[in-house]
Design an enzyme around this catalytic site. Sequence first.
Site, PDB file in Angstrom:
ATOM      1  N   CYS A 126     -48.239  29.598  46.281  1.00 46.80           N
ATOM      2  CA  CYS A 126     -47.400  31.009  45.348  1.00 46.80           C
ATOM      3  C   CYS A 126     -48.578  31.717  45.084  1.00 46.80           C
ATOM      4  CB  CYS A 126     -45.717  30.347  44.743  1.00 46.80           C
ATOM      5  SG  CYS A 126     -44.808  29.420  45.219  1.00 46.80           S
ATOM      6  N   ARG A 154     -53.910  32.349  49.514  1.00 52.25           N
ATOM      7  CA  ARG A 154     -53.143  31.277  48.752  1.00 52.25           C
ATOM      8  C   ARG A 154     -52.389  29.792  49.831  1.00 52.25           C
ATOM      9  NH1 ARG A 154     -53.560  31.424  42.759  1.00 52.25           N
ATOM     10  NH2 ARG A 154     -51.931  30.130  43.167  1.00 52.25           N
ATOM     11  N   TRP A 205     -44.364  30.155  48.137  1.00 46.58           N
ATOM     12  CA  TRP A 205     -45.026  28.836  49.774  1.00 46.58           C
ATOM     13  C   TRP A 205     -43.490  28.264  49.223  1.00 46.58           C
ATOM     14  CZ3 TRP A 205     -45.504  23.703  49.755  1.00 46.58           C
ATOM     15  CH2 TRP A 205     -46.689  22.580  50.667  1.00 46.58           C
ATOM     16  N   ASN A 233     -44.054  30.209  39.983  1.00 46.29           N
ATOM     17  CA  ASN A 233     -45.153  29.073  40.658  1.00 46.29           C
ATOM     18  C   ASN A 233     -44.739  28.153  39.955  1.00 46.29           C
ATOM     19  OD1 ASN A 233     -46.091  31.026  42.026  1.00 46.29           O
ATOM     20  ND2 ASN A 233     -48.543  31.306  41.555  1.00 46.29           N
ATOM     21  N   GLY A 234     -44.649  26.945  40.994  1.00 47.22           N
ATOM     22  CA  GLY A 234     -44.384  25.591  40.204  1.00 47.22           C
ATOM     23  C   GLY A 234     -43.193  24.835  40.332  1.00 47.22           C
ATOM     24  N   GLU A 294     -63.519  13.631  57.495  1.00 45.83           N
ATOM     25  CA  GLU A 294     -63.827  15.141  57.235  1.00 45.83           C
ATOM     26  C   GLU A 294     -63.394  15.715  58.625  1.00 45.83           C
ATOM     27  OE1 GLU A 294     -62.670  17.135  55.278  1.00 45.83           O
ATOM     28  OE2 GLU A 294     -63.561  18.594  55.190  1.00 45.83           O
ATOM     29  N   LYS A 328     -60.064  17.788  59.545  1.00 45.24           N
ATOM     30  CA  LYS A 328     -60.174  19.251  60.406  1.00 45.24           C
ATOM     31  C   LYS A 328     -59.541  19.876  61.310  1.00 45.24           C
ATOM     32  CE  LYS A 328     -61.802  21.187  57.310  1.00 45.24           C
ATOM     33  NZ  LYS A 328     -61.977  20.511  56.053  1.00 45.24           N
ATOM     34  N   GLU A 341     -56.166  19.817  60.589  1.00 50.45           N
ATOM     35  CA  GLU A 341     -54.821  21.231  60.137  1.00 50.45           C
ATOM     36  C   GLU A 341     -55.073  21.723  60.658  1.00 50.45           C
ATOM     37  OE1 GLU A 341     -58.997  21.401  56.402  1.00 50.45           O
ATOM     38  OE2 GLU A 341     -56.734  21.111  56.568  1.00 50.45           O
ATOM     39  N   HIS A 382     -60.474  -3.829  64.809  1.00 44.50           N
ATOM     40  CA  HIS A 382     -58.897  -4.888  64.025  1.00 44.50           C
ATOM     41  C   HIS A 382     -57.279  -3.852  64.072  1.00 44.50           C
ATOM     42  CE1 HIS A 382     -61.511  -7.194  61.625  1.00 44.50           C
ATOM     43  NE2 HIS A 382     -62.347  -6.126  61.430  1.00 44.50           N
ATOM     44  N   LYS A 420     -54.129  26.817  50.414  1.00 43.71           N
ATOM     45  CA  LYS A 420     -55.688  26.694  50.413  1.00 43.71           C
ATOM     46  C   LYS A 420     -55.993  26.616  48.860  1.00 43.71           C
ATOM     47  CE  LYS A 420     -59.707  27.892  50.420  1.00 43.71           C
ATOM     48  NZ  LYS A 420     -60.272  26.197  51.427  1.00 43.71           N
TER      49      LYS A 420
HETATM   50  C1  AGP Z   1     -59.208  20.869  53.541  1.00 41.05           C
HETATM   51  O1  AGP Z   1     -59.486  21.617  54.550  1.00 41.05           O
HETATM   52  C2  AGP Z   1     -58.048  20.976  52.607  1.00 41.05           C
HETATM   53  N1  AGP Z   1     -57.304  22.341  52.535  1.00 41.05           N
HETATM   54  C3  AGP Z   1     -57.049  20.053  51.312  1.00 41.05           C
HETATM   55  O2  AGP Z   1     -57.196  18.752  52.055  1.00 41.05           O
HETATM   56  C4  AGP Z   1     -57.965  20.781  50.158  1.00 41.05           C
HETATM   57  O3  AGP Z   1     -58.994  19.599  50.523  1.00 41.05           O
HETATM   58  C5  AGP Z   1     -57.036  20.017  48.966  1.00 41.05           C
HETATM   59  O4  AGP Z   1     -55.891  20.225  48.553  1.00 41.05           O
HETATM   60  C6  AGP Z   1     -58.129  19.643  47.755  1.00 41.05           C
HETATM   61  O5  AGP Z   1     -58.262  20.972  47.268  1.00 41.05           O
HETATM   62  P1  AGP Z   1     -59.274  21.086  45.847  1.00 41.05           P
HETATM   63  O6  AGP Z   1     -60.647  21.231  46.880  1.00 41.05           O
HETATM   64  O7  AGP Z   1     -59.217  22.904  45.559  1.00 41.05           O
HETATM   65  O8  AGP Z   1     -58.669  20.290  45.352  1.00 41.05           O
END
Ligand code: AGP
Length: 565
Positions: free
Chosen positions: A2, A27, A69, A95-96, A449, A453, A456, A472, A560
């Site tokens: 949000c 965001r 959001w 927000n929150g 990582e 990617k 997501e 395993h 974001k």
């Molecule tokens: C990464 O592609 C994600 N969007 C997510 O995992 C992100 O890295 C995570 O939410 C942490 O965010 P920050 O680095 O802003 O703390």
Amino acid sequence: MCGIIAFVGKEDGRKFVLEGLKKLDYRGYDSWGIAGVNNDELWHYKTTGLVKTELIGKESHIIIGHTRWCTHGKVTKENAHPHVSNDEKIAAVHNGIIDNYLELKEMLEKEGYKFYSDTDTEVIPNLISYYTNKNPEKNFIEGFKQTIKQLKGSFAIAALHEKTLAFARVNSPLLIGVAEGEIYIASDAAPFLEKTNKAVFLNEGDWGYYEKGNMYLFDKNEKPIEAKTEEIHWQYNEQGKNGYSHFMLKEIYEQVNTIVNAAAQPNIQNAKDEIKKFSEILLVGSGTSYNACLAGASFLSKKNIKAIPVLASEYQLHVPFFDKEKIMIIVSQSGETADLIEVVNEAKNAGMKIIGIINVPGSTLWRKSDILLGMNAGQEIGVASTKAYTSTLTIFSLLAGEKIDETELSKYTNEKIKEWHEQAKELIQKIKKDLFVIGKEEALSYAMETALKVKEISYIRAEGLAAGELKHGTLALIEEDVPVISIATKETRQDLINNALEIKSRGGFIIGIDSKTHPCYDYFISCKYPILSIIPGQLLAYELAISKGYNPDKPRNLAKSVTVK
Ligand code: AGP
């Protein structure tokens, strides 16, 4: 997640607020709305979908806006903010999460209040209205003050009533942009930086209001506080996509420069000296930032520095051992991740020092850090974090005392990035359903990582795992043509090749990211600097998303800046 933007000034604020909401859209949001006051009459508009900047409502000099959001309740017009009190005199954006909203709602319902949404937020304007009407002067600020005392959870709130705008912050960012004759209340500086780079950062529990040209600020104990303005040195993305089809692609390509910028930040020696004083370092982050911590722990451990990676959302296991003998390095692109803020608060309570590897200047975690190592990556808009990851790896390498020739690294990235991009376009044919990515030591970070990617933004199930763990369990999933990316470093190459051969003999299709090729690779991506070996994976994820018609900048369900727990 949000976003909040509010305006008070001599001009009509609608254009500013609507354009401000657009600037907050990086965001992530699913619905939006605004509310203003015209001739002491409140009006509001809310809807689902994308923000439109055509003027709506009536001319207003005091106005609030919000991008939502969803957390409580689906994406509907009714659940969008602003929420308005039953008497239609007070509008609020939030927000929150209000943890005790159900009990507050029950109390208000007993008093005859009606609710029209599934949100926690709707209690806020009604509670303000309840307390406003309860006090003899029918004073809105009194009502607001009583309300924020009742709320439990995390909140950044802006509420308006006639000519007064009130605001409060508890565990959710909120700052005040200050310009000649105008103020802006916002969840981050993006919407107002074009107008001013002067801002007042609110601390936890701070609240205040703006009325008749004056701003009044208080701390959580209701003690008046001075509005200290600070300058924000940060460029929000004005240049747009710079010719790239998406922000994510632009940000992947920007790594040619951001690696150099990260290495140029001035506090490394200071942080290295500090680290030496402690027996153990905890490296904490979420998502991509946690993955970077995995690599950091490997770099540091190899230099005999005890470094433990910790997932911010799983920090509780470590709390009993938080003490002054340890130091914490936190990693966050946004600087606003709620899970990480909670860890930092606990660590500070235990007297621990915090070194912050943070990208957004002025963000909550930036301000909570005792020593700052700025990523210097510039604004990252794509929800999938890319350049922040390689900047963090660069900083961790330097902290571990590695000699990085960042100019050489940057030159090499520039030479290779187009080749990796072309290879990514070829490889998408091979990846249909599942993908596995294996690595060892720091390359476990690159494997995790890469998988993150792909998951997501392309919604393909991808698993990053320690190469040695295959036998395993996960090996059971390998059959004819299942794609596996193997990321090798000089030290781990032999082990990785052995694991790759085990996969190959079961029919798997091996994509090797390595400094040199090997007969076991069905497809070879050459990369001589392991910390760059994420870039082919970023490009692969991007091309997979494009091939499936998804917008890589705005993956479904994700935001974001993850400001709720
Ligand atoms: C990464 O592609 C994600 N969007 C997510 O995992 C992100 O890295 C995570 O939410 C942490 O965010 P920050 O680095 O802003 O703390």
